[in-house]
Write an enzyme that holds these catalytic residues in place. Structure first.
Site, PDB file in Angstrom:
ATOM      1  N   THR A  35     -25.843 -64.735 -25.457  1.00  0.00           N
ATOM      2  CA  THR A  35     -25.940 -65.954 -24.660  1.00  0.00           C
ATOM      3  C   THR A  35     -27.332 -66.137 -24.070  1.00  0.00           C
ATOM      4  O   THR A  35     -27.966 -67.187 -24.252  1.00  0.00           O
ATOM      5  CB  THR A  35     -24.903 -65.917 -23.520  1.00  0.00           C
ATOM      6  OG1 THR A  35     -23.595 -65.744 -24.064  1.00  0.00           O
ATOM      7  CG2 THR A  35     -24.955 -67.193 -22.694  1.00  0.00           C
ATOM      8  N   ASN A  71     -32.734 -72.066 -18.532  1.00  0.00           N
ATOM      9  CA  ASN A  71     -32.208 -71.587 -17.255  1.00  0.00           C
ATOM     10  C   ASN A  71     -30.828 -70.937 -17.364  1.00  0.00           C
ATOM     11  O   ASN A  71     -30.506 -70.031 -16.596  1.00  0.00           O
ATOM     12  CB  ASN A  71     -32.149 -72.778 -16.285  1.00  0.00           C
ATOM     13  CG  ASN A  71     -31.307 -72.493 -15.057  1.00  0.00           C
ATOM     14  OD1 ASN A  71     -31.763 -71.871 -14.097  1.00  0.00           O
ATOM     15  ND2 ASN A  71     -30.047 -72.952 -15.077  1.00  0.00           N
ATOM     16  N   SER A  98     -24.795 -77.104 -14.704  1.00  0.00           N
ATOM     17  CA  SER A  98     -23.481 -77.311 -14.106  1.00  0.00           C
ATOM     18  C   SER A  98     -23.323 -76.593 -12.774  1.00  0.00           C
ATOM     19  O   SER A  98     -22.282 -76.715 -12.117  1.00  0.00           O
ATOM     20  CB  SER A  98     -22.376 -76.852 -15.071  1.00  0.00           C
ATOM     21  OG  SER A  98     -22.519 -75.484 -15.382  1.00  0.00           O
ATOM     22  N   GLY A 108     -25.759 -74.166  -9.433  1.00  0.00           N
ATOM     23  CA  GLY A 108     -26.860 -73.330  -8.979  1.00  0.00           C
ATOM     24  C   GLY A 108     -28.265 -73.797  -9.285  1.00  0.00           C
ATOM     25  O   GLY A 108     -28.644 -74.945  -9.001  1.00  0.00           O
ATOM     26  N   TYR A 166     -21.694 -48.915 -23.432  1.00  0.00           N
ATOM     27  CA  TYR A 166     -21.949 -50.197 -22.780  1.00  0.00           C
ATOM     28  C   TYR A 166     -21.897 -50.068 -21.268  1.00  0.00           C
ATOM     29  O   TYR A 166     -20.975 -49.470 -20.711  1.00  0.00           O
ATOM     30  CB  TYR A 166     -20.901 -51.230 -23.225  1.00  0.00           C
ATOM     31  CG  TYR A 166     -21.088 -52.597 -22.604  1.00  0.00           C
ATOM     32  CD1 TYR A 166     -21.945 -53.528 -23.182  1.00  0.00           C
ATOM     33  CD2 TYR A 166     -20.409 -52.970 -21.434  1.00  0.00           C
ATOM     34  CE1 TYR A 166     -22.121 -54.789 -22.613  1.00  0.00           C
ATOM     35  CE2 TYR A 166     -20.579 -54.218 -20.873  1.00  0.00           C
ATOM     36  CZ  TYR A 166     -21.435 -55.127 -21.467  1.00  0.00           C
ATOM     37  OH  TYR A 166     -21.618 -56.368 -20.902  1.00  0.00           O
TER      38      TYR A 166
END
Length: 320
Positions: free
Chosen positions: A130, A109, A31, A33, A177
């Site tokens: 992710t 990717n 979607s 780059g 974190y």
């Protein structure tokens, strides 16, 4: 032809004279780059490209150039994939398996970078969930579709140098974190996944590699302020100067996508299998601090890769 290519080579340079008619290729993150450019050049050389994206409306608009330049039988099909939701990942994989069409190349990717602490739909830290776990489930569920001689290309990053994986605390329940610490873990995981997938599948003629596209200004950096970006460039230049390397320079998107295409189509399988590539060549193993070139030893460590695989299976409650 495998070169000479380098940091300034583009996707068109890498695929000059290459015909991909009859090849079927899956690219995630089409979607914006690098994903759009990767799909464009593959379809322009005749490949049947299956592009996966979370937002299909956005992807359809972004990939008009892919359809416009498709040639020699090249085409683009879009499929829905939200890597931050394993129900979506499994649905995507199940649909591809049901279609029963093999792949000659899979380019993992899609990804996120340096986002504030958050969690996926399944409760995983967003970057690890992710960038790594989503692709881990997708690729393993469609592994039967990899044709003999096919390849998996995982997009990693020099950001793997920020951190090794932490298999004792992958969700930062006990560890402080940081945006780039989490990003580093996820990018190291991308390399280690390629190492172990390659080990498991090379006897069947399927190879896997990981690539660093370089520094490119895309949507991936949307969580970074100009100040953070400038500080990172200055840090890279300090490391590069100490190592005798040239100063940092942004790549164009066609230059950034070139290494993915080179590793997936042009380079010798035995040269890139189980390795980490940058600037259209296999990277050297380099220890030491700083975001300079090369790959950290822990990212290619075979035992580390096996341990990550086992931990990943445990986290997604699925054995491959």
């Amino acid at each position: 032809m495998t070169g000479p290519f380098g940091a300034t080579s583009t996707t068109d340079d890498v695929l000059a004279g290459v015909t991909l008619t009859g090849k079927r290729i899956l690219v995630t993150g089409v979607s914006a780059g690098l994903g759009v450019e990767t799909a464009r050049v593959l379809a322009a050389h005749g490949a049947t490209v299956v592009g996966a994206a979370r937002d299909l409306d956005k992807a359809k608009a972004a990939t008009e150039v892919v359809r416009a330049q498709a040639a020699q039988g090249g085409s683009l099909e879009l499929v829905a994939l939200d890597l931050a939701n394993l129900a979506s990942v499994r649905a995507c994989a199940d649909g591809l398996v049901a279609a029963g069409k093999s792949f000659d190349l899979v380019i993992a990717n899609a990804g996120v970078m340096a986002c504030p602490k958050s969690f996926t739909a399944d409760g995983f830290e967003t970057q690890f969930g992710t960038n790594h776990l989503g692709h881990f489930v997708l690729v393993n569920r469609i592994a039967k579709l990899f044709a003999p001689g096919s390849r998996l290309v995982n997009l990693a990053s020099s950001g793997h140098r920020f951190s090794d994986v932490n298999l004792d605390d992958p969700n930062f329940e006990h560890t402080a974190y940081t945006e780039f610490g989490a990003y580093g873990r996820s990018k190291t995981a991308n390399v280690l996944f390629a190492v172990e997938f390659d080990r498991r599948h090379k006897a069947g003629g399927v190879r896997a590699t990981a690539v660093h596209p370089g520094g490119i200004q895309t949507e991936l950096g949307r969580h970074m302020t100009p100040e953070v970006t400038q500080a990172m460039i200055e840090s890279i230049n300090v490391a590069n100067s100490a190592g005798g390397a040239p100063a940092f320079a942004w790549k164009t998107i066609p230059q950034g996508a070139a290494t993915s295409v080179w590793a997936g189509v042009v380079a010798a399988a035995d040269a890139v299998g189980g390795r980490y590539c940058e600037d259209c060549h296999v990277a050297e193993i380099v220890d030491g601090e700083g975001l300079r070139g090369g790959v950290r030893p822990y990212a290619l460590d075979a035992e580390n890769a096996k341990a990550l695989w086992a931990k990943s299976e445990e986290m997604v409650a699925e054995a491959f």
